[in-house]
Design a protein around this motif. Structure first.
Motif, short mmCIF file in Angstrom:
data_model
loop_
_atom_site.label_atom_id
_atom_site.label_comp_id
_atom_site.label_asym_id
_atom_site.label_seq_id
_atom_site.Cartn_x
_atom_site.Cartn_y
_atom_site.Cartn_z
N UNK A 14 0.81 -1.22 0.00
CA UNK A 14 0.00 0.00 0.00
C UNK A 14 0.84 1.27 0.00
N UNK A 15 2.14 1.14 0.24
CA UNK A 15 3.03 2.31 0.16
C UNK A 15 3.46 2.59 -1.28
N UNK A 16 3.16 1.68 -2.18
CA UNK A 16 3.58 1.82 -3.58
C UNK A 16 2.50 2.54 -4.39
N UNK A 17 2.89 3.53 -5.19
CA UNK A 17 1.92 4.30 -5.98
C UNK A 17 1.02 3.43 -6.85
N UNK A 18 -0.22 3.86 -6.92
CA UNK A 18 -1.27 3.25 -7.76
C UNK A 18 -1.76 1.89 -7.28
N UNK A 19 -1.26 1.41 -6.15
CA UNK A 19 -1.70 0.12 -5.63
C UNK A 19 -3.06 0.25 -4.95
N UNK A 20 -3.92 -0.72 -5.23
CA UNK A 20 -5.20 -0.82 -4.53
C UNK A 20 -5.33 -2.24 -3.99
N UNK A 21 -6.03 -2.37 -2.89
CA UNK A 21 -6.25 -3.68 -2.27
C UNK A 21 -7.67 -4.12 -2.54
#
Length: 117
Positions: A14-21
């Protein structure tokens, strides 16, 4: 070796850009757009992650107690799996970042990498 945790996986991803869970069929998956680059098993003991298909056998051969092939239906993808209990710390973080790097535009990675260097 320190054991990796679901919270650690989530924190890095979640610290990485554009990531969604997303929760898909009772599995936590992390993606960029519609591309999944990281997935936890339903029991959260194994981690599947994007990895170059042509390098998969070599990674598994380095330590088959930690890394293993995805299910036969996923062999066509750039994907490998690992036991979370055998992954942790910097190694786990590096695997997650490299999986993410495979699915984001090069400029997004470059911008992020500049910020952490």
């Amino acid at each position: 070796m320190r054991m990796g945790t679901v919270d650690e996986v989530r924190g890095v991803a979640m610290s990485l850009p554009r990531t969604t869970e997303h929760l898909i069929r009772d599995r936590v998956k992390f993606r960029v757009g519609s591309i999944v680059y990281l997935a936890l098993s339903q029991d959260e003991t194994t981690l599947g992650f994007a990895f170059p298909r042509e390098e998969r056998a070599a990674l598994i051969a380095t330590d088959p107690t930690r890394f293993f092939q995805p299910p036969p239906s996923d062999l066509r993808f750039n994907w490998v799996c690992g036991h979370l209990s055998h992954l942790g710390g910097d190694e786990l973080r590096d695997l997650i970042v490299e999986a993410w790097r495979m699915v984001v535009p090069k400029r997004v990675y470059a911008s992020w990498h500049q910020g952490v260097s």
